[in-house]
Design a protein around this motif. Structure first.
Motif, PDB file in Angstrom:
ATOM      1  N   CYS A 158       0.635  -0.965   0.105  1.00 54.02           N
ATOM      2  CA  CYS A 158      -0.257  -0.047   0.387  1.00 54.02           C
ATOM      3  C   CYS A 158       1.130   1.177  -0.383  1.00 54.02           C
ATOM      4  CB  CYS A 158      -1.075   0.505   1.383  1.00 54.02           C
ATOM      5  SG  CYS A 158      -2.326  -0.903   0.909  1.00 54.02           S
ATOM      6  N   SER A 159       1.877   1.170  -0.311  1.00 57.72           N
ATOM      7  CA  SER A 159       3.242   2.298   0.140  1.00 57.72           C
ATOM      8  C   SER A 159       3.049   3.687  -1.162  1.00 57.72           C
ATOM      9  CB  SER A 159       4.597   1.564   0.034  1.00 57.72           C
ATOM     10  OG  SER A 159       4.890   1.095  -1.019  1.00 57.72           O
ATOM     11  N   HIS A 160       2.174   2.538  -2.375  1.00 59.07           N
ATOM     12  CA  HIS A 160       2.036   4.065  -3.657  1.00 59.07           C
ATOM     13  C   HIS A 160       0.662   4.540  -3.287  1.00 59.07           C
ATOM     14  CE1 HIS A 160       5.661   1.751  -3.905  1.00 59.07           C
ATOM     15  NE2 HIS A 160       5.693   2.693  -5.584  1.00 59.07           N
ATOM     16  N   THR A 161      -0.115   4.821  -1.781  1.00 52.88           N
ATOM     17  CA  THR A 161      -1.629   4.608  -2.357  1.00 52.88           C
ATOM     18  C   THR A 161      -0.831   6.526  -1.223  1.00 52.88           C
ATOM     19  OG1 THR A 161      -2.290   3.930   0.136  1.00 52.88           O
ATOM     20  CG2 THR A 161      -2.026   2.637  -2.268  1.00 52.88           C
ATOM     21  N   ALA A 162      -2.521   6.940  -1.847  1.00 49.05           N
ATOM     22  CA  ALA A 162      -3.400   7.994  -0.531  1.00 49.05           C
ATOM     23  C   ALA A 162      -3.107   7.917   0.342  1.00 49.05           C
ATOM     24  CB  ALA A 162      -4.117   9.122  -1.707  1.00 49.05           C
ATOM     25  N   LYS A 163      -3.145   6.246   1.361  1.00 45.33           N
ATOM     26  CA  LYS A 163      -3.218   6.344   2.851  1.00 45.33           C
ATOM     27  C   LYS A 163      -2.077   6.704   3.088  1.00 45.33           C
ATOM     28  CE  LYS A 163      -4.249   2.523   5.129  1.00 45.33           C
ATOM     29  NZ  LYS A 163      -4.616   1.041   5.832  1.00 45.33           N
ATOM     30  N   ALA A 164      -0.996   6.018   2.362  1.00 46.33           N
ATOM     31  CA  ALA A 164       0.379   6.222   2.448  1.00 46.33           C
ATOM     32  C   ALA A 164       1.115   7.393   2.297  1.00 46.33           C
ATOM     33  CB  ALA A 164       1.117   5.506   1.505  1.00 46.33           C
ATOM     34  N   LEU A 165       0.628   7.968   1.359  1.00 52.00           N
ATOM     35  CA  LEU A 165       1.216   9.460   1.657  1.00 52.00           C
ATOM     36  C   LEU A 165       0.265  10.322   2.703  1.00 52.00           C
ATOM     37  CD1 LEU A 165       2.420  11.450   0.281  1.00 52.00           C
ATOM     38  CD2 LEU A 165       0.276  12.044  -1.158  1.00 52.00           C
ATOM     39  N   ALA A 166      -0.655   9.949   3.745  1.00 54.16           N
ATOM     40  CA  ALA A 166      -1.117  10.482   4.386  1.00 54.16           C
ATOM     41  C   ALA A 166      -0.638  10.262   6.108  1.00 54.16           C
ATOM     42  CB  ALA A 166      -2.454  10.426   4.814  1.00 54.16           C
ATOM     43  N   ALA A 167       0.273   9.459   5.828  1.00 52.45           N
ATOM     44  CA  ALA A 167       1.042   8.947   7.152  1.00 52.45           C
ATOM     45  C   ALA A 167       2.556   9.199   6.577  1.00 52.45           C
ATOM     46  CB  ALA A 167       0.928   7.093   7.013  1.00 52.45           C
ATOM     47  N   ALA A 168       2.861   9.830   5.814  1.00 54.08           N
ATOM     48  CA  ALA A 168       4.088   9.982   5.269  1.00 54.08           C
ATOM     49  C   ALA A 168       5.046  11.520   6.409  1.00 54.08           C
ATOM     50  CB  ALA A 168       4.389  10.254   4.439  1.00 54.08           C
ATOM     51  N   SER A 169       5.056  10.577   7.691  1.00 50.81           N
ATOM     52  CA  SER A 169       4.694  12.276   8.336  1.00 50.81           C
ATOM     53  C   SER A 169       6.951  12.325   8.357  1.00 50.81           C
ATOM     54  CB  SER A 169       4.959  11.366   9.899  1.00 50.81           C
ATOM     55  OG  SER A 169       6.244  10.083   9.894  1.00 50.81           O
ATOM     56  N   CYS A 170       7.675  12.124   7.855  1.00 48.11           N
ATOM     57  CA  CYS A 170       8.903  12.951   7.852  1.00 48.11           C
ATOM     58  C   CYS A 170       8.671  13.229   6.114  1.00 48.11           C
ATOM     59  CB  CYS A 170       9.871  11.577   6.712  1.00 48.11           C
ATOM     60  SG  CYS A 170       9.514  10.834   5.552  1.00 48.11           S
ATOM     61  N   ILE A 171       7.378  13.634   5.564  1.00 48.57           N
ATOM     62  CA  ILE A 171       7.702  14.609   5.276  1.00 48.57           C
ATOM     63  C   ILE A 171       6.641  16.152   5.291  1.00 48.57           C
ATOM     64  CG2 ILE A 171       6.130  15.277   2.782  1.00 48.57           C
ATOM     65  CD1 ILE A 171       6.698  13.059   1.936  1.00 48.57           C
ATOM     66  N   ARG A 172       7.208  17.604   4.459  1.00 46.94           N
ATOM     67  CA  ARG A 172       6.244  18.354   5.414  1.00 46.94           C
ATOM     68  C   ARG A 172       4.778  18.080   4.626  1.00 46.94           C
ATOM     69  NH1 ARG A 172       9.745  22.376   7.178  1.00 46.94           N
ATOM     70  NH2 ARG A 172       8.304  24.490   6.677  1.00 46.94           N
ATOM     71  N   SER A 173       4.659  18.818   6.927  1.00 49.63           N
ATOM     72  CA  SER A 173       2.692  18.497   6.334  1.00 49.63           C
ATOM     73  C   SER A 173       1.800  19.594   5.180  1.00 49.63           C
ATOM     74  CB  SER A 173       1.892  18.948   7.415  1.00 49.63           C
ATOM     75  OG  SER A 173       2.256  20.238   8.144  1.00 49.63           O
ATOM     76  N   GLU A 174       2.221  20.809   4.904  1.00 47.35           N
ATOM     77  CA  GLU A 174       1.627  21.776   3.576  1.00 47.35           C
ATOM     78  C   GLU A 174       2.283  20.748   2.327  1.00 47.35           C
ATOM     79  OE1 GLU A 174       4.618  22.121   6.463  1.00 47.35           O
ATOM     80  OE2 GLU A 174       3.643  24.038   6.926  1.00 47.35           O
ATOM     81  N   LEU A 175       3.205  20.487   2.115  1.00 48.08           N
ATOM     82  CA  LEU A 175       3.746  19.323   0.902  1.00 48.08           C
ATOM     83  C   LEU A 175       2.554  18.443   0.942  1.00 48.08           C
ATOM     84  CD1 LEU A 175       5.691  19.459  -1.169  1.00 48.08           C
ATOM     85  CD2 LEU A 175       7.004  17.609  -0.724  1.00 48.08           C
ATOM     86  N   ARG A 176       2.274  17.656   1.920  1.00 49.96           N
ATOM     87  CA  ARG A 176       1.641  16.357   2.385  1.00 49.96           C
ATOM     88  C   ARG A 176       0.015  16.576   1.374  1.00 49.96           C
ATOM     89  NH1 ARG A 176       0.725  13.849   7.470  1.00 49.96           N
ATOM     90  NH2 ARG A 176       2.885  15.552   8.255  1.00 49.96           N
ATOM     91  N   GLU A 222      12.437  -0.345  -1.922  1.00 50.49           N
ATOM     92  CA  GLU A 222      10.764  -0.585  -1.525  1.00 50.49           C
ATOM     93  C   GLU A 222      10.201   0.487  -0.919  1.00 50.49           C
ATOM     94  OE1 GLU A 222      10.229  -4.708  -1.186  1.00 50.49           O
ATOM     95  OE2 GLU A 222      11.479  -4.884  -3.413  1.00 50.49           O
ATOM     96  N   THR A 223      10.515   0.469   0.174  1.00 46.97           N
ATOM     97  CA  THR A 223       9.947   1.682   1.538  1.00 46.97           C
ATOM     98  C   THR A 223      10.469   2.918   1.004  1.00 46.97           C
ATOM     99  OG1 THR A 223      11.434   0.559   2.943  1.00 46.97           O
ATOM    100  CG2 THR A 223       9.262  -0.602   2.839  1.00 46.97           C
ATOM    101  N   LEU A 224      11.298   3.296   0.822  1.00 49.90           N
ATOM    102  CA  LEU A 224      10.837   5.033   0.963  1.00 49.90           C
ATOM    103  C   LEU A 224      11.044   5.605   0.020  1.00 49.90           C
ATOM    104  CD1 LEU A 224      12.587   7.204   2.908  1.00 49.90           C
ATOM    105  CD2 LEU A 224      14.314   6.554   2.709  1.00 49.90           C
ATOM    106  N   LEU A 225      11.938   4.943  -1.365  1.00 48.06           N
ATOM    107  CA  LEU A 225      12.561   5.623  -2.251  1.00 48.06           C
ATOM    108  C   LEU A 225      12.139   5.511  -3.797  1.00 48.06           C
ATOM    109  CD1 LEU A 225      16.388   4.595  -2.674  1.00 48.06           C
ATOM    110  CD2 LEU A 225      15.829   6.402  -1.405  1.00 48.06           C
ATOM    111  N   GLU A 226      11.517   3.842  -3.758  1.00 44.73           N
ATOM    112  CA  GLU A 226       9.759   3.739  -4.826  1.00 44.73           C
ATOM    113  C   GLU A 226       8.619   4.617  -4.523  1.00 44.73           C
ATOM    114  OE1 GLU A 226       9.389  -0.282  -5.165  1.00 44.73           O
ATOM    115  OE2 GLU A 226      11.972  -0.046  -6.408  1.00 44.73           O
ATOM    116  N   PRO A 227       8.286   4.677  -3.043  1.00 39.63           N
ATOM    117  CA  PRO A 227       7.403   5.383  -2.908  1.00 39.63           C
ATOM    118  C   PRO A 227       7.700   7.176  -3.161  1.00 39.63           C
ATOM    119  CG  PRO A 227       7.554   3.619  -1.319  1.00 39.63           C
ATOM    120  CD  PRO A 227       8.866   3.867  -2.212  1.00 39.63           C
TER     121      PRO A 227
END
Length: 366
Positions: free
Chosen positions: A121-139, A214-219
């Motif tokens: 599920c790492s390439h989905t919108a759900k995953a993006l919402a959980a990507a806390s390493c990315i700044r919230s404005e960008l997410r 698979e879990t950082l670079l590709e997503p």
């Protein structure tokens, strides 16, 4: 076209442009050699390492890998260095991977763009919402996905004579930068030989071969880089032009690499994120874009790095790094290419023109 092209054009050429290619070409390292019965466990690991075997007894992979540190091929070239010790690295690649797994991570969370989200599920919108390493404005703008939203997070930092632009975005949270730097130091201190990141940079690591793929670079490529690249350069980045990703870290430091000669990347699009630390100098400069009317630009347009922010540009945009004057700078770099590492040499035909051409072809067949 496939990525093997004249080095003067392609710049940072290397033998494994993507994780897929690297996995496909990984060698087994030859036949396993059983050490004499009289030897101790340590002697057995050393014997295996000396013979070039890539397997060892359970729990001995780390010892065997460390024993090879002194045999590591010398890292000298600042151009075309991707072939330094190529056979040696391929021969021992399986051992080094087993040793890395045995050594274990310090900061497990940095291997995942979206911690807690299943890999499938790492390439989905759900995953993006959980990507806390990315700044919230960008997410938020990535979840929105509209042209206006995406462009609101970009700053134009330089433009060549044909209008090709380099952009900056505020990408990573500071805490992620700190943790990833700590993990890179952890890997460096493991005693396991680390392969140079590309043919020009001598210091850093190939993240695509260290468990990040698979879990950082590709997503990161699929969820962040691709939407921006498609918005900014649709004629140079078709949907399939970033299907594969090669990720690496580079380091500039007094006593190591201080600058980087002018080059173009072996990619269709490049993301260059600054992780820190404190540094003086080391700015990038950009000229024109290969295979376009600006490729002969001579003006150097300077762009400074800023911790946590990332530059995004066409892989064909000629650039270099000016001399570092003090401190230490590390960067996470992603190259997006087509399948099998293919890099585009001309823009794609616009969709409208393709439709017209297709209609004419059908009429002709009738």
């Amino acid at each position: 076209v496939p990525s093997p092209m004249p080095e003067a054009l392609m710049g940072l050429s290397h033998s494994t442009p993507t994780a897929t290619a690297a996995t496909a070409t990984t060698a087994t390292g030859g036949e396993t050699t059983v050490p004499p019965p009289a030897t101790t466990e340590m002697e057995g690991c050393l014997a295996e390492a000396k013979d070039g075997s890539t397997s060892s007894s359970s729990g001995g992979n780390l010892t065997a890998a460390r024993a090879l540190k002194n045999e590591m091929p010398l890292v000298k070239a600042t151009k075309g260095g991707d072939m330094e010790g190529y056979d040696w690295w391929e021969k021992h690649s399986e051992l080094f991977e087993a040793a890395r797994l045995e050594f274990g991570p310090l900061r497990e969370e940095v291997y995942h763009l979206c911690p807690g989200v299943a890999a499938n599920c790492s390439h989905t919108a759900k995953a993006l919402a959980a990507a806390s390493c990315i700044r919230s404005e960008l997410r938020q703008v990535l979840l929105d996905g509209s042209s206006a939203a995406l462009r609101s997070q970009l700053t134009s930092v330089c433009q060549d004579s044909a209008g090709y632009t380099v952009y900056r975005m505020e990408l990573f949270e500071q805490g992620f930068c700190d943790s990833l730097m700590e993990e890179l130091e952890h890997l460096e201190h493991s005693g396991i030989p680390l392969r140079r990141p590309n043919g020009m940079n001598r210091y850093g690591a190939i993240l695509s071969q260290l468990g990040f793929q698979e879990t950082l670079l590709e997503p990161l490529m699929a969820l962040v880089v691709k939407p921006f690249a498609r918005e900014l350069w649709p004629e140079w980045v078709d949907p399939g032009d970033v299907d594969e990703v090669y990720g690496f870290a580079v380091r500039y430091k007094i006593g190591e690499d201080l600058e980087l000669a002018e080059h173009a990347d072996t990619s269709n699009v490049t993301l260059n994120a600054c992780l820190g630390r404190e540094f003086q100098g080391g700015d990038l400069y950009f000229k024109g874009v290969r295979f376009t009317e600006s490729q002969d630009d001579r003006e150097e347009r300077t762009v400074a790095h800023r911790r946590g922010s990332a530059l995004i540009h066409l892989g064909g945009h000629f650039h270099g790094a000016r001399r570092l004057e003090g401190g230490e700078r590390s960067n996470l770099i992603l190259w997006g290419t087509g399948r099998y590492g293919c890099v585009r040499i001309r823009p794609s035909t616009p969709k409208k023109e393709r439709s017209i051409w297709s209609s004419k072809k059908k009429k002709k067949k009738r």
